[in-house]
Design an enzyme around this catalytic site. Sequence first.
Site, mmCIF file in Angstrom:
data_model
loop_
_atom_site.group_PDB
_atom_site.id
_atom_site.type_symbol
_atom_site.label_atom_id
_atom_site.label_comp_id
_atom_site.label_asym_id
_atom_site.label_seq_id
_atom_site.Cartn_x
_atom_site.Cartn_y
_atom_site.Cartn_z
ATOM 1 N N SER A 113 0.798 -1.220 0.000
ATOM 2 C CA SER A 113 0.000 0.000 0.000
ATOM 3 C C SER A 113 0.834 1.274 0.000
ATOM 4 C CB SER A 113 -0.946 -0.037 1.188
ATOM 5 O OG SER A 113 -1.822 1.045 1.145
ATOM 6 N N HIS A 114 0.697 2.052 1.059
ATOM 7 C CA HIS A 114 1.328 3.368 1.139
ATOM 8 C C HIS A 114 2.798 3.290 1.555
ATOM 9 C CE1 HIS A 114 -0.360 2.001 4.859
ATOM 10 N NE2 HIS A 114 0.521 2.731 5.500
ATOM 11 N N ASP A 277 -2.934 6.277 -3.326
ATOM 12 C CA ASP A 277 -1.739 5.640 -2.758
ATOM 13 C C ASP A 277 -1.220 4.493 -3.617
ATOM 14 O OD1 ASP A 277 -3.728 3.788 -2.252
ATOM 15 O OD2 ASP A 277 -2.858 3.156 -0.350
ATOM 16 N N ASP A 279 -1.550 1.238 -3.767
ATOM 17 C CA ASP A 279 -2.454 0.212 -4.297
ATOM 18 C C ASP A 279 -3.823 0.756 -4.704
ATOM 19 O OD1 ASP A 279 -2.999 0.645 -1.589
ATOM 20 O OD2 ASP A 279 -3.877 -1.337 -1.345
ATOM 21 N N ASP A 281 -6.268 2.385 -3.052
ATOM 22 C CA ASP A 281 -7.479 2.363 -2.223
ATOM 23 C C ASP A 281 -7.651 3.626 -1.379
ATOM 24 O OD1 ASP A 281 -5.446 1.774 -0.480
ATOM 25 O OD2 ASP A 281 -6.311 -0.097 0.275
ATOM 26 N N ARG A 282 -6.615 4.469 -1.316
ATOM 27 C CA ARG A 282 -6.749 5.696 -0.518
ATOM 28 C C ARG A 282 -6.978 6.902 -1.416
ATOM 29 N NH1 ARG A 282 -2.658 5.682 4.538
ATOM 30 N NH2 ARG A 282 -2.982 3.511 5.115
ATOM 31 N N LYS A 376 -11.552 -0.187 0.458
ATOM 32 C CA LYS A 376 -11.671 1.243 0.240
ATOM 33 C C LYS A 376 -11.252 1.529 -1.203
ATOM 34 C CE LYS A 376 -7.383 2.107 2.882
ATOM 35 N NZ LYS A 376 -7.187 0.837 3.605
HETATM 36 C C1 VG1 Z 1 -3.108 2.016 8.416
HETATM 37 C C2 VG1 Z 1 -4.312 2.904 8.626
HETATM 38 C C3 VG1 Z 1 -5.594 2.082 8.536
HETATM 39 C C4 VG1 Z 1 -5.634 1.348 7.181
HETATM 40 C C5 VG1 Z 1 -4.366 0.529 7.000
HETATM 41 C C6 VG1 Z 1 -4.301 -0.115 5.630
HETATM 42 O O1 VG1 Z 1 -3.059 1.029 9.429
HETATM 43 O O2 VG1 Z 1 -4.243 3.563 9.867
HETATM 44 O O3 VG1 Z 1 -6.704 2.929 8.702
HETATM 45 O O4 VG1 Z 1 -6.748 0.498 7.123
HETATM 46 O O5 VG1 Z 1 -3.218 1.366 7.153
HETATM 47 O O6 VG1 Z 1 -4.299 0.863 4.644
HETATM 48 P P1 VG1 Z 1 -2.103 1.153 10.719
HETATM 49 O O7 VG1 Z 1 -2.275 -0.142 11.462
HETATM 50 O O8 VG1 Z 1 -0.737 1.409 10.190
HETATM 51 O O9 VG1 Z 1 -2.617 2.337 11.473
HETATM 52 V V1 VG1 Z 1 -3.610 0.587 3.156
HETATM 53 O O10 VG1 Z 1 -3.940 1.863 2.249
HETATM 54 O O11 VG1 Z 1 -3.147 -0.941 3.259
HETATM 55 O O12 VG1 Z 1 -4.253 0.102 1.977
HETATM 56 CO CO CO Z 2 -3.630 1.374 0.281
#
Ligand code: VG1
Ligand code: CO
Length: 543
Positions: A113-114, A277, A279, A281-282, A376
């Site tokens: 992801s991010h 982001d 992947d 989803d954000r 998301k």
């Molecule tokens: C973070 C965010 C959470 C989100 C997760 C996955 O988790 O706070 O709200 O669901 O990332 O997002 P953490 O445990 O680091 O707070 V991502 O864009 O995988 O797609």
């Molecule tokens: Co993501």
Amino acid sequence: MDLKTIKTSPFNDQRAGTSGLRKRVSQFKQAHYLENFVQSLFDVLEDFQGKTLILGGDGRYYNDTAIQTITRMAVAAGFGRVLIGRGGLLSTPACSHLIRKTGSFGGLILSASHNPGGPDGDFGIKFNTASGGPAQENLTEQVFARSLEIDQYKLVESSDIELSATTTININNTKIDIIDPVEDYALLMQSLFDFEKIRVLLNSGFSVCFDAMHAITGPYAKKILGECLNISTEQLFNVTPLNDFGGGHPDPNLTYAHELAELMFSDNAPDFGAASDGDGDRNMILGKHCFVNPSDSLAVLAANAHLVPGYRNGLKGVARSMPTSTAVDRVAEQLGIQCYETPTGWKFFGNLLDAGRITLCGEESFGTGSDHVREKDGLWAVLFWLNIIAERKLSVAEILQQHWQKFGRNFYTRHDYEGVDSAAAQMLMKQLEQQFTGLNNKQFGHYTIKQCDNFSYRDPIDDSVSEHQGLRILFENGARIIFRLSGTGTRGATLRVYVEDITTDPARLEQDTQQALLPLLQIAEQLASIKLHTGQDKPTVIT
Ligand code: VG1
Ligand code: CO
């Protein structure tokens, strides 16, 4: 082709976090590491023989290698069909959609992801079930348990498959389809939003820019924003996916998407700006000289959903993760619908969506979504905003101001302390929780503590309980301070401090967020000695 059984021995660190298994690339590249995880999953899953697996990722470093390995293993395990996005690419929401649309058994999404990518960055893998959503904890815990015992895995000995063009090949009894990663998703978006109205808005001179941050939404933005909505290519930034995201952090917030943020606050700012982001989803939404807090974004989408074709019949209910501000709660109250509070992570929304209890849901971390998929969805949120603007003919700032006038404003900020020593972070949480019994009714200026707890959630559909989901300090007037440790980081610990206060005073609606929250930020420091424990005088990222 021949099947081969390879002997292996367990790693002890393959427990999924907030969003799948996320580790440094160097860890994933260890011999048998990826294979162990995938075989542990296949060992635990039942009844998938002959069924379809969707496979794709965000294009980060190691994506190609992992796609080849997983395909060989999926053939050996007996899947009937593997559907792979061309180039090995699929955004998280597009993968969720494909699982649902094709009635597949599930899907594997390769992404961190991010988190940054590249040889020194992170890699990740996540399994989504037939509903299209991330596997629930009971399944991921079974996979983890299996990974501690695994002693062999199976794969078929075949040469690499060609991923660069759409085609179909057969290996043993498995059909491998390389498909266009964007097409089905683009159709879904056109079924939810009024593209014609958005085109009229854009033709009237309303200017839009989008930053794909060299990640997966590039091809999706080119097709949907560029080809379908005629947004010029100059307005679509960083739309070529790079395996290290150009060395950046593909996290759409004011710190990591600073180029876009600077543009949106400059003299030649367009009317609307957005980013997504790694992947896809954000989403981050900005107006001219205006930033939309993700918690507010969810509330605005809920309040205006009836203006959008896909949601014209109203919302069944809404949900937000616990640290997300309560702005959407008041919208739900006015709409007369239920608002659920879940732990952080999209997997907790799945049951509510499947049961038809909610239509929209979101998180403070730049994530919003609906029952159209089970993840998301970044571009969906962008289109949702554009559709609302096209209907209301107001600027982003005006929509926000009117929202606050009607519902009150939740001042909201998240302070992240990244790269903290894990033991020190644990100690902070432990010492804070130990004080909780003495804190009830304690007064700090005009803030009085009403309740302190470690958030625990009982799923209303399957009654499963998830404990220790974050320390909450709740005040009489609705203000909150929340402390949580991240479950997605790969370097030490990340402490997240979420601070919120509510006002309905018209004179305060336009106040600066950090200024408005200063007293609560000071209480947070006083109670948790953040500077002392983290060794950092200020947060790494402020949202
Ligand atoms: C973070 C965010 C959470 C989100 C997760 C996955 O988790 O706070 O709200 O669901 O990332 O997002 P953490 O445990 O680091 O707070 V991502 O864009 O995988 O797609
Ligand atoms: Co993501």
